[in-house]
Motif scaffolding. Sequence first.
Motif: not given
Length: 98
Positions: A10-11, A14, A21, A23, A38-40, A42, A88
């Motif tokens: 995912k990272a 991005m 963002k 991760e 986990s969280e994203t 900004d 990440t």
Amino acid sequence: MGLNGKAIKKATMMKLMGGNKLEVLYFAELKDIANQQSETIDVSKPLTVEAFKVMIVERYPEMAHKQFQIAVNEEFVKLTDYIKPGDTVALIPPVSGG
């Protein structure tokens, strides 16, 4: 240290899309404090690991008295290193075992 492959993928996506963002992955007791694995988050520009740590403690004041290491993209870092959008970040408390 094998981090969650899905989070790393995912990272990477991005980064390719130019996202702003991070991760953030929480382990052990830190996961309980954050109430999530986990969280994203900004971020508008690169920040030092030290500034990131301050930001996390502001979000989760209970972490202020916890010891943990920070890894960025599966590499342990120093407080003076930088974290960039798309990275990440893993927060890893000391591990005990026997």
